[in-house]
Motif scaffolding. Sequence first.
Motif, mmCIF file in Angstrom:
data_model
loop_
_atom_site.group_PDB
_atom_site.id
_atom_site.type_symbol
_atom_site.label_atom_id
_atom_site.label_comp_id
_atom_site.label_asym_id
_atom_site.label_seq_id
_atom_site.Cartn_x
_atom_site.Cartn_y
_atom_site.Cartn_z
ATOM 1 N N GLU A 463 0.808 -1.129 0.085
ATOM 2 C CA GLU A 463 0.063 -0.124 -0.086
ATOM 3 C C GLU A 463 0.902 1.104 0.140
ATOM 4 O O GLU A 463 0.658 2.320 -0.458
ATOM 5 C CB GLU A 463 -0.995 0.021 1.411
ATOM 6 C CG GLU A 463 -1.880 -1.027 1.172
ATOM 7 C CD GLU A 463 -2.950 -1.287 2.427
ATOM 8 O OE1 GLU A 463 -4.021 -1.458 2.136
ATOM 9 O OE2 GLU A 463 -2.164 -0.667 3.519
ATOM 10 N N ALA A 466 2.267 1.571 -3.777
ATOM 11 C CA ALA A 466 1.700 1.375 -4.907
ATOM 12 C C ALA A 466 2.067 2.115 -6.128
ATOM 13 O O ALA A 466 1.878 1.572 -7.331
ATOM 14 C CB ALA A 466 0.223 1.706 -4.530
ATOM 15 N N SER A 475 -0.480 -3.457 -11.502
ATOM 16 C CA SER A 475 -1.672 -3.263 -10.798
ATOM 17 C C SER A 475 -2.101 -4.245 -9.652
ATOM 18 O O SER A 475 -2.405 -5.429 -10.085
ATOM 19 C CB SER A 475 -2.951 -2.968 -11.798
ATOM 20 O OG SER A 475 -4.126 -2.909 -11.159
ATOM 21 N N GLN A 477 -3.802 -4.874 -5.797
ATOM 22 C CA GLN A 477 -4.699 -4.378 -4.643
ATOM 23 C C GLN A 477 -4.709 -5.499 -3.518
ATOM 24 O O GLN A 477 -4.643 -6.678 -3.481
ATOM 25 C CB GLN A 477 -6.196 -4.413 -5.124
ATOM 26 C CG GLN A 477 -7.095 -3.955 -4.394
ATOM 27 C CD GLN A 477 -8.653 -3.888 -5.171
ATOM 28 O OE1 GLN A 477 -8.775 -4.198 -6.399
ATOM 29 N NE2 GLN A 477 -9.675 -3.343 -4.315
ATOM 30 N N ARG A 478 -4.741 -4.677 -2.391
ATOM 31 C CA ARG A 478 -4.671 -5.559 -1.212
ATOM 32 C C ARG A 478 -6.200 -6.054 -0.840
ATOM 33 O O ARG A 478 -7.203 -5.159 -0.612
ATOM 34 C CB ARG A 478 -4.276 -4.687 0.014
ATOM 35 C CG ARG A 478 -4.115 -5.706 1.472
ATOM 36 C CD ARG A 478 -3.306 -4.826 2.595
ATOM 37 N NE ARG A 478 -3.235 -5.462 3.590
ATOM 38 C CZ ARG A 478 -2.824 -5.026 4.862
ATOM 39 N NH1 ARG A 478 -2.283 -3.609 4.918
ATOM 40 N NH2 ARG A 478 -2.595 -5.966 5.807
ATOM 41 N N THR A 479 -6.221 -7.265 -0.682
ATOM 42 C CA THR A 479 -7.872 -7.918 -0.469
ATOM 43 C C THR A 479 -7.892 -8.558 0.966
ATOM 44 O O THR A 479 -9.054 -8.937 1.279
ATOM 45 C CB THR A 479 -7.983 -8.954 -1.522
ATOM 46 O OG1 THR A 479 -6.901 -10.162 -1.478
ATOM 47 C CG2 THR A 479 -8.019 -8.306 -2.908
ATOM 48 N N HIS A 487 -3.718 -7.547 -10.732
ATOM 49 C CA HIS A 487 -4.665 -7.246 -11.978
ATOM 50 C C HIS A 487 -3.895 -7.171 -13.167
ATOM 51 O O HIS A 487 -4.480 -7.014 -14.131
ATOM 52 C CB HIS A 487 -5.649 -6.139 -11.484
ATOM 53 C CG HIS A 487 -6.386 -6.450 -10.592
ATOM 54 N ND1 HIS A 487 -7.795 -6.908 -10.607
ATOM 55 C CD2 HIS A 487 -6.489 -6.231 -8.951
ATOM 56 C CE1 HIS A 487 -8.529 -7.087 -9.277
ATOM 57 N NE2 HIS A 487 -7.479 -6.562 -8.469
#
Length: 588
Positions: A463, A466, A475, A477-479, A487
């Motif tokens: 984060e 990024a 690309s 994303q922290r889930t 992605h």
Amino acid sequence: MPIRELPPHLVNQIAAGEVVERPASVVKELLENSLDAGATRIDVELEEAGIRLCRIRDDGLGIPRDELALALARHATSKIGSLTDLEHVATLGFRGEALPSIASVARLELRSRSRDATQAFAVRAGDGSISPPEPAAHPPGTSVEVRDLFFNTPARRRFLRSERTEFDHVRDVVSRVVLSRESVAVRLTHNGRVILDVPAAATPAAAAARVAKVCGREFVDESLYVERAGEQYLLRGWCSRPTFSRPQSDLQYLFLNGRAIRDRAIASAVRAAYRDVLYRDRWPAFVLHLDMDPALVDVNAHPAKHEVRFREPSRVYDFVRRTIETALAQGAGGAVAGAGATPGPVSAAAGTGGWGSRSAVPASVAFLPGLPLAGPGMATPAGVREPGPPVPPAFGTALAQLHGIYILAATPTGLVVVDAHAAHERVTYERLKAALRSGPVASQALLLPVPVAVPPGLAEGLEAHAAELGRLGFSLQRTGPERVSVHAVPTLLADVDVGDLVQQLLAAVGAVGGEATTEDLWPVLERALANVACRASVRARRSLQRAEMDQLLADMATTPRIDQCNHGRPTWVAFSLGEIDRLFARGR
């Protein structure tokens, strides 16, 4: 016990515990004093590796009679006089602890004659007492004689190793002086036998001969001489070609303003410069001199002055790494010259249009089939030329292919044998790097996001960085607390293991903490590109047409780091006509 002031002799012995570890420590301190005194010749005479006798004579400035006894007092020095001097230390020694510390654990005699004096004087010290100066015979300069080291501290003496081991340590100290000061003649004698006798060097050839006496002739023959002056730093010396690597870091010498030091950051900068051309379990060899303003470094960070602190360590690291990288990238120029025509300067992003343009050669050997170097969403890398006039045949003209593996090429001075896969791998890899670094980095969206499990700390680093990852074409994303989803990835790396690549990227972010930059992540991406280049390069046992072989030889001439493939293996070897003639006894 009540608090009380320690007697001076005990204070000196405590200081000796930091300064005098073994005979090599005595030699180091005395040699540094000789160099600081402006000596042009130093003679080192040892008996029993310096335990029984260590005598060092120089032709330096000498010490006046009235200062001889003071030279054996603690913290008495002519090298600094104020805090300003301490912040700009230009001498090897400056604390004034060496002589009194040695005198507290050995029998010491100091003889000296200053250059403007007609008479030499001597003082003796041992076990806490100092004799008054007495007239003595001595030429201009200084001699320090140290006998019976640790005679009054038998516990310390029992910790000494064998005579051979202790002498090896002394020889290493003397060798570092030989490498650090080219203008000083050095002679080392042990038990009556001359071990090393090195004259002063007045020419580059003589300086190289001094290095050869310490590091071996093979090191000099297999090394590149580097010299680069920056705004604040000057780096010069020898670094080995990747083919001359070591199984351990035993042939690495670093000097800062003439002082031998050990610095992990600079050693790691040199190793990073070799990362594209050296096996991971091998070490480069080097003799490097780094000069800078003394105000930019703190040399008062270690009792024995082995380690220093840089005011701007990241700038020093980057300067050293880039200098060695450039030298290695251009190193092929000098080597190829012996095999044929001398190519021009090699740019870090050099390349030719042939294998990078799919219309220039048959599709079977086009650069990375299915992925043209320039195309939609991908800028043409800076420095990569479009097809133009033929490149001078620095690596010769192809004659034949041997067993589907090696290309045999004729040059004006002999024969060059090229490993086709290894050479094509390097050409491909350098172009991939140029494409990735030229920007903007094109991304390829994944059909389905790839989940990647990571430790919580690395997920937080994702984060925070990024933006840097986005500039590199990722690309993510922290889930979840320990999970991210990928992605998109750079187009050039679309076929690699996405999960493994992201794990390595996040580990690189975690290793440098909150200060990670895009530059910190390049090594991970370049390792991935190296794997891509290996898979995309021409395979062994594949028959090549003459035009394809000539194109590869032309591309090699303008590719940086062409001497080795991405794994550190040599890509070519040259045989001169003289070497070939000797095989057939021609001219005898």
